[in-house]
Design a protein around this motif. Structure first.
Motif, PDB file in Angstrom:
ATOM      1  N   LEU A  46     -38.549  23.820  61.379  1.00  0.00           N
ATOM      2  CA  LEU A  46     -37.884  24.574  62.325  1.00  0.00           C
ATOM      3  C   LEU A  46     -38.218  26.210  62.592  1.00  0.00           C
ATOM      4  O   LEU A  46     -38.183  26.632  63.589  1.00  0.00           O
ATOM      5  CB  LEU A  46     -36.219  24.734  61.644  1.00  0.00           C
ATOM      6  N   THR A  47     -38.930  26.747  61.564  1.00  0.00           N
ATOM      7  CA  THR A  47     -39.194  27.935  61.543  1.00  0.00           C
ATOM      8  C   THR A  47     -40.566  28.340  61.750  1.00  0.00           C
ATOM      9  O   THR A  47     -41.225  29.425  61.979  1.00  0.00           O
ATOM     10  CB  THR A  47     -38.862  28.652  59.974  1.00  0.00           C
ATOM     11  N   HIS A  48     -41.591  27.213  61.747  1.00  0.00           N
ATOM     12  CA  HIS A  48     -43.131  27.370  61.902  1.00  0.00           C
ATOM     13  C   HIS A  48     -43.417  28.170  60.672  1.00  0.00           C
ATOM     14  O   HIS A  48     -44.529  28.767  60.942  1.00  0.00           O
ATOM     15  CB  HIS A  48     -43.268  27.617  63.109  1.00  0.00           C
ATOM     16  N   GLY A  49     -42.851  28.125  59.468  1.00  0.00           N
ATOM     17  CA  GLY A  49     -43.423  29.226  58.372  1.00  0.00           C
ATOM     18  C   GLY A  49     -43.196  30.637  58.599  1.00  0.00           C
ATOM     19  O   GLY A  49     -43.401  31.322  57.715  1.00  0.00           O
ATOM     20  N   ARG A  50     -42.453  31.000  59.631  1.00  0.00           N
ATOM     21  CA  ARG A  50     -42.038  32.530  59.917  1.00  0.00           C
ATOM     22  C   ARG A  50     -40.544  32.523  60.359  1.00  0.00           C
ATOM     23  O   ARG A  50     -40.244  31.631  61.126  1.00  0.00           O
ATOM     24  CB  ARG A  50     -43.133  33.064  60.629  1.00  0.00           C
ATOM     25  N   HIS A  51     -40.097  33.473  60.130  1.00  0.00           N
ATOM     26  CA  HIS A  51     -38.976  33.717  60.841  1.00  0.00           C
ATOM     27  C   HIS A  51     -38.433  35.377  61.145  1.00  0.00           C
ATOM     28  O   HIS A  51     -39.164  36.072  60.572  1.00  0.00           O
ATOM     29  CB  HIS A  51     -37.750  33.058  60.067  1.00  0.00           C
ATOM     30  N   ASP A  52     -37.549  35.547  62.169  1.00  0.00           N
ATOM     31  CA  ASP A  52     -37.387  36.879  62.424  1.00  0.00           C
ATOM     32  C   ASP A  52     -36.264  37.459  61.540  1.00  0.00           C
ATOM     33  O   ASP A  52     -35.931  38.740  61.921  1.00  0.00           O
ATOM     34  CB  ASP A  52     -37.020  36.762  64.084  1.00  0.00           C
ATOM     35  N   ASP A  53     -35.295  36.491  61.034  1.00  0.00           N
ATOM     36  CA  ASP A  53     -34.242  36.964  60.415  1.00  0.00           C
ATOM     37  C   ASP A  53     -34.112  36.198  58.999  1.00  0.00           C
ATOM     38  O   ASP A  53     -34.832  35.383  58.734  1.00  0.00           O
ATOM     39  CB  ASP A  53     -32.797  36.438  61.459  1.00  0.00           C
ATOM     40  N   ASP A  54     -33.180  36.719  57.973  1.00  0.00           N
ATOM     41  CA  ASP A  54     -32.827  36.213  56.919  1.00  0.00           C
ATOM     42  C   ASP A  54     -32.339  34.640  57.228  1.00  0.00           C
ATOM     43  O   ASP A  54     -31.717  34.308  58.140  1.00  0.00           O
ATOM     44  CB  ASP A  54     -31.956  36.790  56.373  1.00  0.00           C
ATOM     45  N   ILE A  55     -32.776  33.733  56.488  1.00  0.00           N
ATOM     46  CA  ILE A  55     -32.441  32.167  56.096  1.00  0.00           C
ATOM     47  C   ILE A  55     -31.553  32.005  54.931  1.00  0.00           C
ATOM     48  O   ILE A  55     -31.956  32.287  53.926  1.00  0.00           O
ATOM     49  CB  ILE A  55     -33.516  31.361  56.492  1.00  0.00           C
ATOM     50  N   ALA A  56     -30.436  31.378  55.269  1.00  0.00           N
ATOM     51  CA  ALA A  56     -29.767  30.678  54.191  1.00  0.00           C
ATOM     52  C   ALA A  56     -29.245  29.447  54.266  1.00  0.00           C
ATOM     53  O   ALA A  56     -28.693  29.074  55.628  1.00  0.00           O
ATOM     54  CB  ALA A  56     -28.676  31.575  53.880  1.00  0.00           C
ATOM     55  N   LEU A  57     -29.417  28.328  53.639  1.00  0.00           N
ATOM     56  CA  LEU A  57     -28.763  27.192  53.919  1.00  0.00           C
ATOM     57  C   LEU A  57     -28.188  26.491  52.538  1.00  0.00           C
ATOM     58  O   LEU A  57     -28.579  26.653  51.505  1.00  0.00           O
ATOM     59  CB  LEU A  57     -29.990  26.281  54.278  1.00  0.00           C
ATOM     60  N   ILE A  58     -26.910  26.087  52.825  1.00  0.00           N
ATOM     61  CA  ILE A  58     -26.213  25.489  51.544  1.00  0.00           C
ATOM     62  C   ILE A  58     -25.900  23.887  52.170  1.00  0.00           C
ATOM     63  O   ILE A  58     -25.538  23.690  53.060  1.00  0.00           O
ATOM     64  CB  ILE A  58     -25.036  26.187  51.189  1.00  0.00           C
ATOM     65  N   HIS A  59     -26.252  23.067  51.127  1.00  0.00           N
ATOM     66  CA  HIS A  59     -25.974  21.511  51.483  1.00  0.00           C
ATOM     67  C   HIS A  59     -25.229  21.075  50.288  1.00  0.00           C
ATOM     68  O   HIS A  59     -25.835  21.170  49.046  1.00  0.00           O
ATOM     69  CB  HIS A  59     -27.327  20.856  51.753  1.00  0.00           C
ATOM     70  N   VAL A  60     -24.133  20.608  50.358  1.00  0.00           N
ATOM     71  CA  VAL A  60     -23.436  20.019  49.404  1.00  0.00           C
ATOM     72  C   VAL A  60     -22.969  18.599  49.844  1.00  0.00           C
ATOM     73  O   VAL A  60     -22.769  18.213  50.866  1.00  0.00           O
ATOM     74  CB  VAL A  60     -21.855  20.632  49.256  1.00  0.00           C
ATOM     75  N   ARG A  61     -23.232  17.745  48.606  1.00  0.00           N
ATOM     76  CA  ARG A  61     -23.305  16.331  48.734  1.00  0.00           C
ATOM     77  C   ARG A  61     -22.039  15.947  47.588  1.00  0.00           C
ATOM     78  O   ARG A  61     -22.283  16.102  46.488  1.00  0.00           O
ATOM     79  CB  ARG A  61     -24.329  15.610  48.459  1.00  0.00           C
TER      80      ARG A  61
END
Length: 68
Positions: A46-61
């Protein structure tokens, strides 16, 4: 799953397209043997290894989700 817009939006990609790409990648991800590695791969795609903004992801199962 919770995520920040930095994961799905960039200066070169519309938010809607990023969300569509994220949703399209989830079925394959959930079938992966190593969920952590699968998330890392999807984030990189999704980011192609770079990003313009902070990234946070939480996955709960939930423990009972997969019959365990």
């Amino acid at each position: 799953m919770l995520y920040t817009d930095g994961l799905v939006e960039s200066r070169t990609r519309d938010l809607t397209l990023g969300v569509e790409w994220l949703l399209a990648g989830i079925p394959e991800l959930l079938a992966a043997a190593d969920l952590g590695a699968a998330w890392d791969k999807l984030i990189d795609e999704l980011t192609h290894g770079r990003h313009d903004d902070d990234i946070a992801l939480i996955h709960v199962r939930h423990r009972g989700e997969d019959g365990a």
